[in-house]
Design a protein around this motif. Structure first.
Motif, PDB file in Angstrom:
ATOM      1  N   ALA A  62       0.778  -1.130   0.059  1.00  0.00           N
ATOM      2  CA  ALA A  62       0.026   0.106   0.064  1.00  0.00           C
ATOM      3  C   ALA A  62       0.807   1.087   0.100  1.00  0.00           C
ATOM      4  O   ALA A  62       0.635   2.083  -0.587  1.00  0.00           O
ATOM      5  N   TYR A  99      -3.235   5.754  -0.284  1.00  0.00           N
ATOM      6  CA  TYR A  99      -4.194   5.345   0.711  1.00  0.00           C
ATOM      7  C   TYR A  99      -3.464   5.473   2.033  1.00  0.00           C
ATOM      8  O   TYR A  99      -4.077   5.561   2.967  1.00  0.00           O
ATOM      9  N   VAL A 148      -6.405  -1.451   9.094  1.00  0.00           N
ATOM     10  CA  VAL A 148      -6.702  -2.616   8.175  1.00  0.00           C
ATOM     11  C   VAL A 148      -6.336  -2.775   6.948  1.00  0.00           C
ATOM     12  O   VAL A 148      -6.622  -2.079   5.922  1.00  0.00           O
ATOM     13  N   TYR A 149      -5.700  -3.896   6.612  1.00  0.00           N
ATOM     14  CA  TYR A 149      -5.220  -4.023   5.125  1.00  0.00           C
ATOM     15  C   TYR A 149      -5.040  -5.629   4.628  1.00  0.00           C
ATOM     16  O   TYR A 149      -4.921  -6.487   5.502  1.00  0.00           O
ATOM     17  N   VAL A 150      -5.694  -5.825   3.496  1.00  0.00           N
ATOM     18  CA  VAL A 150      -6.018  -7.140   2.990  1.00  0.00           C
ATOM     19  C   VAL A 150      -5.059  -7.284   1.711  1.00  0.00           C
ATOM     20  O   VAL A 150      -4.848  -6.289   0.849  1.00  0.00           O
ATOM     21  N   ARG A 207      -8.734  -9.374  -1.639  1.00  0.00           N
ATOM     22  CA  ARG A 207      -9.817  -8.347  -1.438  1.00  0.00           C
ATOM     23  C   ARG A 207     -11.260  -8.779  -2.026  1.00  0.00           C
ATOM     24  O   ARG A 207     -11.542  -9.413  -2.834  1.00  0.00           O
ATOM     25  N   HIS A 208     -12.130  -7.968  -1.203  1.00  0.00           N
ATOM     26  CA  HIS A 208     -13.616  -7.840  -1.522  1.00  0.00           C
ATOM     27  C   HIS A 208     -14.139  -9.449  -1.207  1.00  0.00           C
ATOM     28  O   HIS A 208     -14.970  -9.956  -2.074  1.00  0.00           O
ATOM     29  N   ARG A 209     -13.672 -10.172  -0.328  1.00  0.00           N
ATOM     30  CA  ARG A 209     -14.277 -11.489  -0.067  1.00  0.00           C
ATOM     31  C   ARG A 209     -14.804 -11.457   1.391  1.00  0.00           C
ATOM     32  O   ARG A 209     -14.859 -12.566   2.098  1.00  0.00           O
ATOM     33  N   GLY A 210     -14.892 -10.309   2.061  1.00  0.00           N
ATOM     34  CA  GLY A 210     -15.264 -10.385   3.605  1.00  0.00           C
ATOM     35  C   GLY A 210     -14.243 -10.231   4.294  1.00  0.00           C
ATOM     36  O   GLY A 210     -14.496 -10.259   5.598  1.00  0.00           O
ATOM     37  N   ILE A 211     -12.935 -10.479   4.161  1.00  0.00           N
ATOM     38  CA  ILE A 211     -11.847 -10.353   5.018  1.00  0.00           C
ATOM     39  C   ILE A 211     -11.661  -9.104   5.952  1.00  0.00           C
ATOM     40  O   ILE A 211     -11.603  -9.254   7.162  1.00  0.00           O
ATOM     41  N   GLY A 212     -11.680  -7.924   5.086  1.00  0.00           N
ATOM     42  CA  GLY A 212     -11.537  -6.855   5.837  1.00  0.00           C
ATOM     43  C   GLY A 212     -12.659  -6.602   6.785  1.00  0.00           C
ATOM     44  O   GLY A 212     -12.490  -6.209   8.048  1.00  0.00           O
ATOM     45  N   THR A 213     -13.820  -7.014   6.578  1.00  0.00           N
ATOM     46  CA  THR A 213     -15.101  -6.899   7.434  1.00  0.00           C
ATOM     47  C   THR A 213     -14.804  -7.947   8.756  1.00  0.00           C
ATOM     48  O   THR A 213     -14.952  -7.430   9.841  1.00  0.00           O
ATOM     49  N   SER A 248     -12.047   1.588   1.590  1.00  0.00           N
ATOM     50  CA  SER A 248     -11.925   1.436   2.988  1.00  0.00           C
ATOM     51  C   SER A 248     -13.340   2.429   3.570  1.00  0.00           C
ATOM     52  O   SER A 248     -13.692   1.935   4.533  1.00  0.00           O
ATOM     53  N   ARG A 258     -20.012   0.081   6.461  1.00  0.00           N
ATOM     54  CA  ARG A 258     -20.463  -1.072   6.582  1.00  0.00           C
ATOM     55  C   ARG A 258     -20.512  -1.564   8.186  1.00  0.00           C
ATOM     56  O   ARG A 258     -21.316  -2.220   8.560  1.00  0.00           O
TER      57      ARG A 258
HETATM   58  C1  LIG Z   1     -10.023  -1.489   2.565  1.00  0.00           C
HETATM   59  C2  LIG Z   1      -9.807  -2.872   2.344  1.00  0.00           C
HETATM   60  C3  LIG Z   1      -8.991  -3.319   3.608  1.00  0.00           C
HETATM   61  C4  LIG Z   1     -11.111  -3.780   2.562  1.00  0.00           C
HETATM   62  O1  LIG Z   1     -10.639  -5.142   2.741  1.00  0.00           O
HETATM   63  P1  LIG Z   1     -11.728  -6.269   2.000  1.00  0.00           P
HETATM   64  O2  LIG Z   1     -11.401  -7.481   2.529  1.00  0.00           O
HETATM   65  O3  LIG Z   1     -11.845  -5.967   0.517  1.00  0.00           O
HETATM   66  O4  LIG Z   1     -13.326  -5.714   2.445  1.00  0.00           O
HETATM   67  P2  LIG Z   1     -14.740  -6.629   2.544  1.00  0.00           P
HETATM   68  O5  LIG Z   1     -14.471  -7.797   1.446  1.00  0.00           O
HETATM   69  O6  LIG Z   1     -14.942  -7.073   3.812  1.00  0.00           O
HETATM   70  O7  LIG Z   1     -15.644  -5.429   2.038  1.00  0.00           O
HETATM   71  C5  LIG Z   1     -16.302  -4.720   2.761  1.00  0.00           C
HETATM   72  C6  LIG Z   1     -16.913  -3.700   1.992  1.00  0.00           C
HETATM   73  O8  LIG Z   1     -16.031  -2.695   1.501  1.00  0.00           O
HETATM   74  C7  LIG Z   1     -16.302  -2.361   0.044  1.00  0.00           C
HETATM   75  N1  LIG Z   1     -15.293  -2.845  -0.961  1.00  0.00           N
HETATM   76  C8  LIG Z   1     -14.474  -3.643  -0.655  1.00  0.00           C
HETATM   77  N2  LIG Z   1     -13.563  -3.675  -1.740  1.00  0.00           N
HETATM   78  C9  LIG Z   1     -14.115  -2.691  -2.705  1.00  0.00           C
HETATM   79  C10 LIG Z   1     -13.945  -2.255  -3.763  1.00  0.00           C
HETATM   80  N3  LIG Z   1     -12.638  -2.717  -4.554  1.00  0.00           N
HETATM   81  N4  LIG Z   1     -14.519  -1.005  -4.247  1.00  0.00           N
HETATM   82  C11 LIG Z   1     -15.543  -0.375  -3.647  1.00  0.00           C
HETATM   83  N5  LIG Z   1     -16.017  -1.043  -2.221  1.00  0.00           N
HETATM   84  C12 LIG Z   1     -15.208  -2.102  -2.035  1.00  0.00           C
HETATM   85  C13 LIG Z   1     -17.551  -2.964  -0.230  1.00  0.00           C
HETATM   86  O9  LIG Z   1     -18.931  -2.045   0.222  1.00  0.00           O
HETATM   87  C14 LIG Z   1     -17.810  -4.164   0.887  1.00  0.00           C
HETATM   88  O10 LIG Z   1     -19.229  -4.654   1.237  1.00  0.00           O
HETATM   89  P3  LIG Z   1     -19.931  -5.305   0.298  1.00  0.00           P
HETATM   90  O11 LIG Z   1     -19.187  -6.646   0.270  1.00  0.00           O
HETATM   91  O12 LIG Z   1     -21.287  -5.553   1.122  1.00  0.00           O
HETATM   92  O13 LIG Z   1     -19.947  -5.041  -1.222  1.00  0.00           O
HETATM   93  C15 LIG Z   1      -8.882  -3.601   1.234  1.00  0.00           C
HETATM   94  O14 LIG Z   1      -9.392  -2.865   0.122  1.00  0.00           O
HETATM   95  C16 LIG Z   1      -7.339  -3.039   1.459  1.00  0.00           C
HETATM   96  O15 LIG Z   1      -6.438  -3.708   1.920  1.00  0.00           O
HETATM   97  N6  LIG Z   1      -7.005  -1.844   0.886  1.00  0.00           N
HETATM   98  C17 LIG Z   1      -5.674  -1.580   0.650  1.00  0.00           C
HETATM   99  C18 LIG Z   1      -5.138  -0.953   2.409  1.00  0.00           C
HETATM  100  C19 LIG Z   1      -6.222   0.060   2.746  1.00  0.00           C
HETATM  101  O16 LIG Z   1      -6.499   1.156   2.156  1.00  0.00           O
HETATM  102  N7  LIG Z   1      -6.265   0.095   3.879  1.00  0.00           N
HETATM  103  C20 LIG Z   1      -7.115   0.934   4.807  1.00  0.00           C
HETATM  104  C21 LIG Z   1      -6.431   2.214   5.056  1.00  0.00           C
HETATM  105  S1  LIG Z   1      -7.421   3.342   6.002  1.00  0.00           S
END
Ligand SMILES: CC(C)(COP(=O)(O)OP(=O)(O)OC[C@H]1O[C@@H](n2cnc3c(N)ncnc32)[C@H](O)[C@@H]1OP(=O)(O)O)[C@@H](O)C(=O)NCCC(=O)NCCS
Length: 167
Positions: A23, A29, A87-89, A94-100, A127, A133
């Motif tokens: 990142a 970000y 939180v970092y995935v 990504r987008h598989r619920g791991i961040g949640t 994020s 959410r």
């Molecule tokens: C932000 C981050 C942690 C989300 O992790 P993730 O595992 O993809 O999150 P989830 O799968 O649990 O998704 C949670 C919600 O985020 C949103 N989301 C996830 N990826 C998305 C994308 N690429 N675009 C838009 N919304 C997205 C969705 O609303 C999702 O809800 P939904 O499944 O009901 O649609 C991940 O994108 C990441 O690591 N990003 C880079 C590091 C970062 O930016 N960290 C945060 C610093 S503040």
């Protein structure tokens, strides 16, 4: 997907740092510019453990695919009832619920805090969606507070008030 979220252990640190540095090096970000060395990551890890701030790993088939932490928010003791979330995935998970999952478990372990705060760059829609959410509310946007890769960056603070009575 069979994901386990557990407390991070020292051997997770190289991959935690790799996910973090991805990142740093590839996005706006995170406003850090230089990658974090392994030595610095080690100090971060040890300080968190010593001060009892959680660091969690999401593990899939034995591999760390994401992590999350609570950290001290600003220096003074008057802020001790607030913690900052990170939180970092890993990109391919990504987008598989791991961040949640990570954020939900982090909150479950946040009994010492009244308020959780996330500091999110405005362009980070994933994020912002993730935190919304999970019940975080936007508090304010600090317009053009940062600068990275030749761009001014605005940062949104999102917070979640917990029910814990910590005083
Ligand atoms: C932000 C981050 C942690 C989300 O992790 P993730 O595992 O993809 O999150 P989830 O799968 O649990 O998704 C949670 C919600 O985020 C949103 N989301 C996830 N990826 C998305 C994308 N690429 N675009 C838009 N919304 C997205 C969705 O609303 C999702 O809800 P939904 O499944 O009901 O649609 C991940 O994108 C990441 O690591 N990003 C880079 C590091 C970062 O930016 N960290 C945060 C610093 S503040």
């Amino acid at each position: 997907m069979d994901i386990t979220v557990r407390e991070s252990i020292p051997s997770d640190l190289p991959i935690i740092n790799k996910i973090f540095n991805y990142a740093v090096l590839n996005t706006n970000y995170n406003l850090r510019i230089e990658p974090r060395s392994q030595e610095e990551a080690q100090q971060w890890f040890e300080k968190h453990k010593a001060e009892n701030y959680p660091i969690l790993s999401a593990v899939y088939q034995g591999e760390v695919v994401g992590w999350a932490s609570l950290s001290h928010f600003r220096e003074y003791e008057g802020y001790n009832t607030t913690a900052e979330v990170s939180v970092y995935v890993s990109k391919s998970y990504r987008h598989r619920g791991i961040g949640t999952m990570l954020l939900t478990e982090l909150e479950r372990r946040a009994k010492r805090y009244r308020l959780l705060i996330a500091v999110i760059t405005d362009n980070n829609t994933a994020s912002i969606s993730l935190h919304s959410r999970c019940g975080f509310i936007p508090v304010c946007t600090l317009r053009e507070i940062g600068c990275k890769n030749g761009e001014y960056i605005s940062v949104t603070l999102m917070s979640k008030k917990l029910k814990n009575n910590v005083i």
